[in-house]
Design an enzyme around this catalytic site. Structure first.
Site, mmCIF file in Angstrom:
data_model
loop_
_atom_site.group_PDB
_atom_site.id
_atom_site.type_symbol
_atom_site.label_atom_id
_atom_site.label_comp_id
_atom_site.label_asym_id
_atom_site.label_seq_id
_atom_site.Cartn_x
_atom_site.Cartn_y
_atom_site.Cartn_z
ATOM 1 N N GLY A 1 42.362 20.795 48.580
ATOM 2 C CA GLY A 1 43.343 19.741 48.801
ATOM 3 C C GLY A 1 44.656 19.985 48.085
ATOM 4 O O GLY A 1 45.495 19.090 47.988
ATOM 5 N N GLU B 1 33.845 27.209 47.100
ATOM 6 C CA GLU B 1 35.043 26.374 47.139
ATOM 7 C C GLU B 1 35.634 26.285 45.731
ATOM 8 O O GLU B 1 35.191 25.444 44.931
ATOM 9 C CB GLU B 1 34.694 24.967 47.631
ATOM 10 C CG GLU B 1 34.146 24.927 49.041
ATOM 11 C CD GLU B 1 34.427 23.586 49.709
ATOM 12 O OE1 GLU B 1 34.972 23.606 50.806
ATOM 13 O OE2 GLU B 1 34.125 22.541 49.119
ATOM 14 N N ASN C 1 34.897 19.317 57.241
ATOM 15 C CA ASN C 1 34.421 18.265 56.339
ATOM 16 C C ASN C 1 35.447 17.136 56.375
ATOM 17 O O ASN C 1 36.529 17.271 55.802
ATOM 18 C CB ASN C 1 34.261 18.838 54.926
ATOM 19 C CG ASN C 1 33.897 17.766 53.910
ATOM 20 O OD1 ASN C 1 33.616 16.626 54.264
ATOM 21 N ND2 ASN C 1 33.906 18.136 52.636
ATOM 22 N N TRP C 2 35.088 16.048 57.034
ATOM 23 C CA TRP C 2 36.053 14.974 57.255
ATOM 24 C C TRP C 2 36.171 14.031 56.053
ATOM 25 O O TRP C 2 36.974 13.098 56.080
ATOM 26 C CB TRP C 2 35.707 14.201 58.529
ATOM 27 C CG TRP C 2 35.787 15.045 59.770
ATOM 28 C CD1 TRP C 2 36.288 16.318 59.868
ATOM 29 C CD2 TRP C 2 35.357 14.690 61.095
ATOM 30 N NE1 TRP C 2 36.205 16.763 61.165
ATOM 31 C CE2 TRP C 2 35.627 15.796 61.937
ATOM 32 C CE3 TRP C 2 34.755 13.554 61.654
ATOM 33 C CZ2 TRP C 2 35.333 15.784 63.297
ATOM 34 C CZ3 TRP C 2 34.460 13.536 63.012
ATOM 35 C CH2 TRP C 2 34.749 14.642 63.820
ATOM 36 N N LYS C 3 35.353 14.237 55.056
ATOM 37 C CA LYS C 3 35.430 13.430 53.816
ATOM 38 C C LYS C 3 35.511 11.945 54.159
ATOM 39 O O LYS C 3 34.876 11.503 55.103
ATOM 40 C CB LYS C 3 36.590 13.932 52.952
ATOM 41 C CG LYS C 3 36.493 15.443 52.676
ATOM 42 C CD LYS C 3 37.456 15.939 51.635
ATOM 43 C CE LYS C 3 37.257 17.438 51.442
ATOM 44 N NZ LYS C 3 38.104 18.016 50.391
ATOM 45 N N GLY D 1 38.646 21.137 54.991
ATOM 46 C CA GLY D 1 38.880 19.717 54.757
ATOM 47 C C GLY D 1 40.048 19.216 55.583
ATOM 48 O O GLY D 1 39.930 18.965 56.786
ATOM 49 N N GLY D 2 41.212 19.097 54.953
ATOM 50 C CA GLY D 2 42.372 18.474 55.588
ATOM 51 C C GLY D 2 42.704 19.021 56.972
ATOM 52 O O GLY D 2 43.013 18.252 57.891
HETATM 53 P P1 13P Z 1 40.779 21.217 51.949
HETATM 54 O O1 13P Z 1 40.613 22.130 53.126
HETATM 55 O O2 13P Z 1 41.458 19.922 52.293
HETATM 56 O O3 13P Z 1 41.394 21.928 50.782
HETATM 57 O O4 13P Z 1 39.289 20.801 51.496
HETATM 58 C C1 13P Z 1 38.345 21.782 51.307
HETATM 59 C C2 13P Z 1 37.022 21.151 51.137
HETATM 60 O O5 13P Z 1 36.774 20.486 50.154
HETATM 61 C C3 13P Z 1 36.043 21.322 52.221
HETATM 62 O O6 13P Z 1 34.793 20.874 51.818
#
Ligand code: 13P
Length: 254
Positions: free
Chosen positions: A175, A169, A11-13, A235-236
């Site tokens: 994050g 999640e 998930n590249w947000k 995410g990250g």
């Molecule tokens: P992180 O891996 O950065 O904690 O983010 C998780 C997330 O929100 C994936 O959708």
């Protein structure tokens, strides 16, 4: 051990230009080309979806959108419909991510509408559920997750429910660098599987339940080794080729 073929979605947000997104997608494609037995997807920002889809055409990597509207069309300035995402070539849409629930006021009812809309457009929703730290500390985790599941997916018909991907999640793990321990995640994943089994019986084993929240190359194996953890929403650590490809490889081996 995952009960089904493990699924890893990056998930590249709100990160990356079009050029950076295409480069990242290309790198991921090449880095995981030799991995068999896993399904991999990436979720770029809206403007990068089409170029990324074109770049990945012919590869096994799927593309997910990070959000959508619940109406198929109409006077909804600034929104994107599931049908438009299907037309662009997406396979998945992330629905009800905690950032959308917390920062953009999404409700269980809205998440339910989006989930149905995504299914109606022929795409697979990745429906996110999870508790806040205050809710965990108050021992409300399973109740919160249960309510979110009931609203978004448990009212679906069986054929639709079988096409859903769930992502657990925990909000406090997103994050923050603080992932749920494998035991904490296993408890919630087992609960989710049980709720799905109330509707689906043994076929609930076929649904993918992903874990998300500070998944990294060095903790993915411990998580994926748990019985009901079928993959990861990352995410990250999905923003560089090396870390995401390592997560896919380590997680698939687990
Ligand atoms: P992180 O891996 O950065 O904690 O983010 C998780 C997330 O929100 C994936 O959708």
């Amino acid at each position: 051990m995952a009960s089904t073929r493990p699924f890893f979605c990056g998930n590249w947000k709100l990160f990356g230009s079009v050029a950076e997104s295409v480069a990242l997608a290309t790198g991921v494609r090449d880095a995981v080309a030799g991995v068999s037995g896993a399904e991999v997807a990436v979720a770029p920002g809206f403007v990068a979806l089409l170029p990324v889809i074109e770049k990945l055409r012919g590869s096994a990597i799927g593309v997910a959108a990070q959000n959508c509207h619940f109406e198929p069309k109409g006077a909804f300035t600034g929104e994107v419909s599931p049908g438009q995402l299907a037309d662009a070539g997406c396979k998945y849409v992330i629905v009800g991510h905690s950032e959308r629930r917390q920062l953009f006021g999404e409700t269980d009812a809205g998440v339910a509408r989006k989930t149905r809309a995504v299914l109606a457009a022929g795409l697979a929703p990745i429906v996110c559920v999870g508790e806040t730290l205050a809710q965990r500390d108050a021992n409300q985790t399973l109740q919160v997750v249960g309510t979110q599941l009931e609203a978004a997916v448990l009212e679906l018909g069986e054929a639709e429910l079988l096409r859903v991907v769930i992502a657990y999640e925990p909000v406090w793990a997103i994050g923050t660098g603080r992932n749920a321990t494998p035991d904490q995640a296993r408890e919630v994943h087992g609960y989710i599987r049980g709720r799905l089994a109330e509707k689906l019986g043994p076929r609930a084993k076929g649904l993918r339940i992903l874990y998300g929240g500070s998944v990294k190359p060095d903790n993915v194996a411990g998580l994926l080794a748990q019985e009901d953890i079928d993959g990861a929403l990352v995410g990250g650590a999905s923003l560089t080729v090396d870390s995401f490809a390592t997560i896919v490889k380590e997680g698939t081996r687990a």
